[in-house]
Design a protein around this motif. Sequence first.
Motif, PDB file in Angstrom:
ATOM      1  N   SER A 120       0.860  -1.379   0.137  1.00 51.52           N
ATOM      2  CA  SER A 120      -0.033   0.001  -0.130  1.00 51.52           C
ATOM      3  C   SER A 120       0.798   1.285  -0.068  1.00 51.52           C
ATOM      4  CB  SER A 120      -0.895  -0.156   1.360  1.00 51.52           C
ATOM      5  OG  SER A 120      -1.731  -1.124   1.105  1.00 51.52           O
ATOM      6  N   GLY A 121       2.120   0.999   0.074  1.00 48.14           N
ATOM      7  CA  GLY A 121       3.119   2.343   0.000  1.00 48.14           C
ATOM      8  C   GLY A 121       3.789   2.562   1.336  1.00 48.14           C
ATOM      9  N   ASN A 122       3.322   1.880   2.409  1.00 46.26           N
ATOM     10  CA  ASN A 122       4.131   2.068   3.682  1.00 46.26           C
ATOM     11  C   ASN A 122       5.629   1.663   3.523  1.00 46.26           C
ATOM     12  OD1 ASN A 122       0.941   1.635   4.605  1.00 46.26           O
ATOM     13  ND2 ASN A 122       2.045   2.903   5.634  1.00 46.26           N
ATOM     14  N   SER A 123       6.498   2.025   4.355  1.00 45.52           N
ATOM     15  CA  SER A 123       8.004   1.941   4.370  1.00 45.52           C
ATOM     16  C   SER A 123       7.994   0.372   5.181  1.00 45.52           C
ATOM     17  CB  SER A 123       8.726   2.832   5.139  1.00 45.52           C
ATOM     18  OG  SER A 123       8.529   2.732   6.512  1.00 45.52           O
ATOM     19  N   LEU A 124       9.047  -0.064   4.907  1.00 48.00           N
ATOM     20  CA  LEU A 124       9.345  -1.410   5.604  1.00 48.00           C
ATOM     21  C   LEU A 124       9.227  -1.431   6.925  1.00 48.00           C
ATOM     22  CD1 LEU A 124      10.077  -4.310   4.753  1.00 48.00           C
ATOM     23  CD2 LEU A 124      12.278  -3.895   5.020  1.00 48.00           C
ATOM     24  N   GLN A 125       9.656  -0.363   7.780  1.00 45.11           N
ATOM     25  CA  GLN A 125       9.690  -0.170   8.901  1.00 45.11           C
ATOM     26  C   GLN A 125       8.242  -0.186   9.520  1.00 45.11           C
ATOM     27  OE1 GLN A 125      11.509   3.202  10.667  1.00 45.11           O
ATOM     28  NE2 GLN A 125      11.493   2.656  12.710  1.00 45.11           N
ATOM     29  N   GLU A 126       7.519   0.718   9.002  1.00 48.79           N
ATOM     30  CA  GLU A 126       6.110   1.012   9.280  1.00 48.79           C
ATOM     31  C   GLU A 126       5.260  -0.161   8.983  1.00 48.79           C
ATOM     32  OE1 GLU A 126       5.775   5.749   7.975  1.00 48.79           O
ATOM     33  OE2 GLU A 126       5.429   4.401   6.435  1.00 48.79           O
ATOM     34  N   SER A 127       5.393  -0.981   8.104  1.00 44.75           N
ATOM     35  CA  SER A 127       4.584  -2.198   7.964  1.00 44.75           C
ATOM     36  C   SER A 127       4.840  -3.092   8.866  1.00 44.75           C
ATOM     37  CB  SER A 127       4.988  -2.717   6.756  1.00 44.75           C
ATOM     38  OG  SER A 127       5.101  -1.985   5.426  1.00 44.75           O
ATOM     39  N   PHE A 128       6.099  -3.255   9.562  1.00 42.77           N
ATOM     40  CA  PHE A 128       6.390  -4.324  10.431  1.00 42.77           C
ATOM     41  C   PHE A 128       5.754  -3.824  11.772  1.00 42.77           C
ATOM     42  CE2 PHE A 128       8.469  -6.544   7.187  1.00 42.77           C
ATOM     43  CZ  PHE A 128       8.522  -7.883   7.643  1.00 42.77           C
ATOM     44  N   GLN A 129       5.801  -2.702  11.893  1.00 41.87           N
ATOM     45  CA  GLN A 129       5.315  -1.955  13.315  1.00 41.87           C
ATOM     46  C   GLN A 129       3.749  -2.001  13.353  1.00 41.87           C
ATOM     47  OE1 GLN A 129       6.685   2.118  13.054  1.00 41.87           O
ATOM     48  NE2 GLN A 129       8.515   1.606  14.448  1.00 41.87           N
ATOM     49  N   ILE A 130       3.020  -1.886  12.220  1.00 46.89           N
ATOM     50  CA  ILE A 130       1.686  -2.155  12.046  1.00 46.89           C
ATOM     51  C   ILE A 130       1.281  -3.482  12.290  1.00 46.89           C
ATOM     52  CG2 ILE A 130      -0.113  -2.035  10.630  1.00 46.89           C
ATOM     53  CD1 ILE A 130       0.859   0.484   9.146  1.00 46.89           C
ATOM     54  N   ALA A 131       2.142  -4.437  11.886  1.00 44.80           N
ATOM     55  CA  ALA A 131       1.896  -5.893  12.008  1.00 44.80           C
ATOM     56  C   ALA A 131       2.026  -6.235  13.481  1.00 44.80           C
ATOM     57  CB  ALA A 131       2.926  -6.578  11.125  1.00 44.80           C
TER      58      ALA A 131
END
Length: 392
Positions: A108-119
């Motif tokens: 969806s366009g999030n960074s790698l860090q943001e994606s794993f934080q959301i997970a």
Amino acid sequence: MQRLHVFWQGVNSEGQPCEGILIEAGSLEQIHQQLHNQGFFQLQINPVEPTQLQKSLSVAWLAEMTGQWKQLADSGLPLKDCLRFLIRSQSDPTNKFRLHNALRHLESGNSLQESFQIAQGFPDLFTRLLAVAENSDQLPTILRALQQLYVLQEQERQERWQLLRYPLTIAGFALAIFLATTILLVPLFRRLYLAQGDELFWLSASLLQLSDSLRLQPLPWLASLLTVALITISVHRKISISQILNWLPWLGRLQQTVQIQLYSQALALMTKVELPLLEALELASPLLPKNLLSRQLRIQQSLLQGRKLYQAYQEASFLNPEQLRLLDLGESSEQIAYAFQRIADHQLQQIQRDRQRLQAFLQPFFMVLVALMVLALLLALYMPLFQMGMTF
């Protein structure tokens, strides 16, 4: 009505296997109908509790996952394809959900860090280094270093249980002997003991009283055992094994050295990839025992005041003189990562020596305790017989 997080698997109209996640998707019946309307059949739906997602991931799983990811990245596979392969290799629905969620936000366009934080569930150290990897094209290198760190943590956990296994086994064996003697053997001599009246040996009288209580009134003992078990489980949920070991006189010093070694290893990793020093110190602080966090804070404050790293650690009384010299040499030669790695290696050698000394002490110590317990039981059982023989 509670809205569910689910991980689902099924096949499409062409017979190809498919899987995915749904977040806050309603009841199981609604989810099943929704997926069926989209053309998916033979559905297997696994609800995922939000509380499970909030729990920290195990070090063993992180070590395995980063190792697999490193191998995929080394092969030159694109990032998103690496994550898809990782998802397929998982067996736990909760971990599949986490990785699917990270991949979805990455797409969806999030960074790698943001994606794993959301997970959710991933350590701050892990997600922050993913950001460094994404910005510096060092993903395989950072994944290799993370795997080494998590493998060290898992090895430490296994060696800790291996160290405790012998005392716990001996304690369980001693308890089994004591209960078998008290419940099964003592009643055989009960009439003989009662016949001696006030002249009965005090240890035999105590053992007889305990035997009668265990046999005739077991419910209070079972209730006490259940209460202790519940308290132990409650304490374990709030306090880690590492914190409990830090309170013990012998194991506490060893456990503290282990945690400082992991802290030094993490700092070596983060300074090697040129993460800012203050940020590296902040990310490494959860690896420290709580009684050293105030010293860690003083180190950060000293650095903000312009002091050298060597001086900050010296004023905080954090490292021994030899380790401080290594840090001073590393700072003066601009090889701080190498200095922290040498310190971690030095501490690992110290841990191995301390473990050997502790094992050499614990084995004879617990054997002596068991021998004393057996001696006490024998005296309690047979002293009345000796007294009777002396009377006649």
